[in-house]
Design an enzyme around this catalytic site. Structure first.
Site, PDB file in Angstrom:
ATOM      1  N   LYS A  35       0.837  -1.189   0.000  1.00 13.11           N
ATOM      2  CA  LYS A  35       0.000   0.000   0.000  1.00 13.11           C
ATOM      3  C   LYS A  35       0.879   1.248   0.000  1.00 13.11           C
ATOM      4  O   LYS A  35       1.984   1.154   0.498  1.00 13.11           O
ATOM      5  CB  LYS A  35      -0.938  -0.001   1.204  1.00 13.11           C
ATOM      6  N   HIS A  50      -1.736  -5.300   5.660  1.00  7.43           N
ATOM      7  CA  HIS A  50      -1.468  -6.240   6.751  1.00  7.43           C
ATOM      8  C   HIS A  50      -2.552  -6.239   7.828  1.00  7.43           C
ATOM      9  O   HIS A  50      -2.614  -7.157   8.626  1.00  7.43           O
ATOM     10  CB  HIS A  50      -0.077  -6.003   7.353  1.00  7.43           C
ATOM     11  N   HIS A  68      -6.195   0.729   5.617  1.00  4.76           N
ATOM     12  CA  HIS A  68      -6.471  -0.196   6.724  1.00  4.76           C
ATOM     13  C   HIS A  68      -7.882  -0.058   7.304  1.00  4.76           C
ATOM     14  O   HIS A  68      -8.608  -1.036   7.440  1.00  4.76           O
ATOM     15  CB  HIS A  68      -5.481   0.048   7.869  1.00  4.76           C
ATOM     16  N   LYS A 119      -0.836  10.148  14.729  1.00  4.60           N
ATOM     17  CA  LYS A 119       0.495   9.879  15.303  1.00  4.60           C
ATOM     18  C   LYS A 119       0.746  10.803  16.499  1.00  4.60           C
ATOM     19  O   LYS A 119       0.128  11.861  16.617  1.00  4.60           O
ATOM     20  CB  LYS A 119       1.566  10.181  14.255  1.00  4.60           C
TER      21      LYS A 119
HETATM   22  O1  BG6 Z   1       0.415  -1.135  14.275  1.00  3.38           O
HETATM   23  P1  BG6 Z   1       1.009  -1.559  12.974  1.00  3.38           P
HETATM   24  O2  BG6 Z   1       0.759  -2.982  12.639  1.00  3.38           O
HETATM   25  O3  BG6 Z   1       2.475  -1.192  12.887  1.00  3.38           O
HETATM   26  O4  BG6 Z   1       0.258  -0.745  11.849  1.00  3.38           O
HETATM   27  C1  BG6 Z   1       0.306   0.636  11.837  1.00  3.38           C
HETATM   28  C2  BG6 Z   1       1.222   1.143  10.725  1.00  3.38           C
HETATM   29  O5  BG6 Z   1       0.631   0.778   9.483  1.00  3.38           O
HETATM   30  C3  BG6 Z   1       1.357   1.191   8.354  1.00  3.38           C
HETATM   31  O6  BG6 Z   1       0.724   0.748   7.180  1.00  3.38           O
HETATM   32  C4  BG6 Z   1       1.451   2.690   8.338  1.00  3.38           C
HETATM   33  O7  BG6 Z   1       2.182   3.124   7.204  1.00  3.38           O
HETATM   34  C5  BG6 Z   1       2.135   3.174   9.607  1.00  3.38           C
HETATM   35  O8  BG6 Z   1       2.201   4.590   9.634  1.00  3.38           O
HETATM   36  C6  BG6 Z   1       1.406   2.641  10.820  1.00  3.38           C
HETATM   37  O9  BG6 Z   1       2.182   2.962  11.969  1.00  3.38           O
END
Ligand code: BG6
Length: 461
Positions: free
Chosen positions: A143, A173, A235, A329
């Site tokens: 992505k 993911h 996501h 964030k």
């Molecule tokens: O909590 P996880 O699994 O790391 O997923 C969050 C992350 O997902 C990613 O796809 C984003 O680019 C990040 O910015 C984010 O922190």
């Protein structure tokens, strides 16, 4: 509430070769290789042949040591074998001669994994038009898929000339997260929830993924994406699709992905972009510099680090229910959960005092947890209603979410991959908000790093 066993199958039946484009990049060592490592640690796993490739020259032992450290811990036999056979080939991936040599080295039915930004992946796919691909080749894309609906559609078209749609894996993911997959069990195998999973009984939904982490050295990518594109466009809309879809006839990829697509086709902003979207950026706080001062950031770009979008799934099941998606964030609390607020009952027997709140179901996304608040008599005094909580912790899969998605790719099963039309639709849903942001109709608010974000947002904690 367990998901089907096929998803837990850690074995990779036939040894496959995975060619990783962008192998020397951050994404590959931070997420992809550790995910693969967790998959290879499974008791029935078989080895995978990994060919890393990229423009940067990398000595063979340097590449092997990167893979080794990404696998971590003790090596299973499958991981040790994978490590022993891995190789790195430097070269320009937009050069057809280099690509032909790479594919000859990879042999039959490889997985071509693009661990690269959309523009570079698109350039390689364009070059692949003049190269013969082996039967059974799978293509996997990180992505974001495209940078807007039009570029996603163009990339889909291009990819479609190379391999059939079921061999295309748009990786997200979040679809490999235990708590996200468990939405299927929680809803469709549950006598208590499924009958009330609709606008008749549910007042509102929040899907929140607030992170305490800041930029982590990813300014180059993040400053162009921002919170909306980084998290909500991909996501969180997919989490919404699983939460809102109707029951699939079977757990087959065709059925599940069609239902997800159907839910997203009915999804649009809840009101005008000005009413339905919020954006903000963090200022200095708790020792964290302001976003505008982070290395690599263009302060004039107005990139948001916190975004909120309220949508409606305009179906018979959901019409009228506001569903708020929020992520950001450098926040004070890592709040990562789905909150489902049920409507209060219309009638309470007279003489019952206190709490007329409806039940609230909280589904923790990371870690996977469930908490249902239910009214109970006597909690706050005799004959007075209060809330008690039914809590449960979901089992933690030993396979990382990336590994779970990769498992599907290696087995040629697109169940946990995003379908082409869905990738386009997710852009279409957010684009009215992005357009309004560009023209300044929705102001860029501020919040202090380490705080909970601006107050008075819908999903404010
Ligand atoms: O909590 P996880 O699994 O790391 O997923 C969050 C992350 O997902 C990613 O796809 C984003 O680019 C990040 O910015 C984010 O922190």
């Amino acid at each position: 509430m367990r998901f089907p066993s096929a998803w837990l199958d850690l074995s990779v039946s036939n040894q496959r070769t995975v060619v990783i484009f962008g192998a020397s990049g951050d994404l590959s060592s931070r997420l992809l290789l550790p995910g693969l490592g967790s998959l290879l640690a499974g008791p029935r796993a078989t080895s995978v042949r990994i060919i890393g490739t990229g423009r940067s020259p990398l000595a063979a032992d340097e590449w092997t040591s990167r893979v080794r450290s990404a696998f971590g811990g003790d090596l299973s036999d499958a991981a040790a074998e994978t490590l022993a056979t891995t190789q790195y080939v430097a070269g320009d991936p937009t050069d057809a001669t280099h690509l032909r040599a790479l594919l000859a080295l990879a042999g039959p039915a490889p997985v071509l994994y693009f661990s690269l930004p959309p523009a570079v992946a698109t350039a390689i796919v364009e070059t692949l038009q003049s190269v013969d691909l082996a039967e059974g080749t799978e293509l996997a894309f990180e992505k974001p898929f495209g940078t807007d609906a039009a570029s996603a559609a163009a990339l889909n078209k291009l990819v479609g000339t190379l391999v059939p749609e079921e061999n295309v894996h748009r990786v997200d993911h979040f679809l490999g997260r235990t708590a996200v997959l468990n939405l299927i069990g929680l809803r469709f195998a549950n006598r208590l929830f499924e009958p009330v999973w609709n606008a008749e009984h549910i007042e509102s939904i929040e899907i929140v993924y607030d992170e305490t982490l800041g930029l982590e050295g990813r300014a180059q990518y993040y400053d162009n994406a921002g919170a909306l594109v980084d998290m909500i466009q991909s996501h969180l809309l997919l989490v919404l699709a699983l939460l809102a879809m109707d029951a699939p006839a079977t757990m087959d990829a065709v059925e599940v992905r069609s239902e997800m697509a159907r839910a997203l086709r009915s999804t649009h902003l809840y009101g005008s972009p000005v009413e339905a979207s919020r954006r903000a950026r963090y200022t200095a706080g708790g020792g964290v510099p302001s976003y505008a001062e982070e290395a690599g950031v263009d302060p004039g770009r107005e990139t948001e680090t916190l975004a909120e979008l309220t949508v409606e799934v305009d179906t018979n099941r959901w019409a009228g229910v506001p569903i708020t998606l929020r992520s950001g964030k450098a926040l004070g609390v890592a709040r990562k959960e789905i909150v489902i607020k049920f409507k209060p009952l219309r009638h309470l027997p007279s003489g019952l005092h206190g709490g007329r709140d409806g039940e609230t179901l909280r589904i923790g996304l990371n870690p996977g947890e469930l908490s249902l608040s239910v009214p109970a008599l006597g909690v706050d005094g005799p004959y007075t209603m209060g809330q008690v909580f039914l809590d449960a912790t979901l089992p933690t899969s030993p396979v990382l979410p990336y590994g779970e998605v990769l498992n599907g790719i290696l087995r040629g099963d697109p169940l946990l991959s995003v379908r082409g039309d869905v990738a386009e639709r997710c852009w279409e849903i957010v684009e009215p908000a992005l357009d309004a942001w560009r023209t300044g109709e929705v102001p860029l608010e501020e919040y202090e790093a380490g705080s909970n974000g601006p107050s008075r947002w819908r999903a404010a904690s």
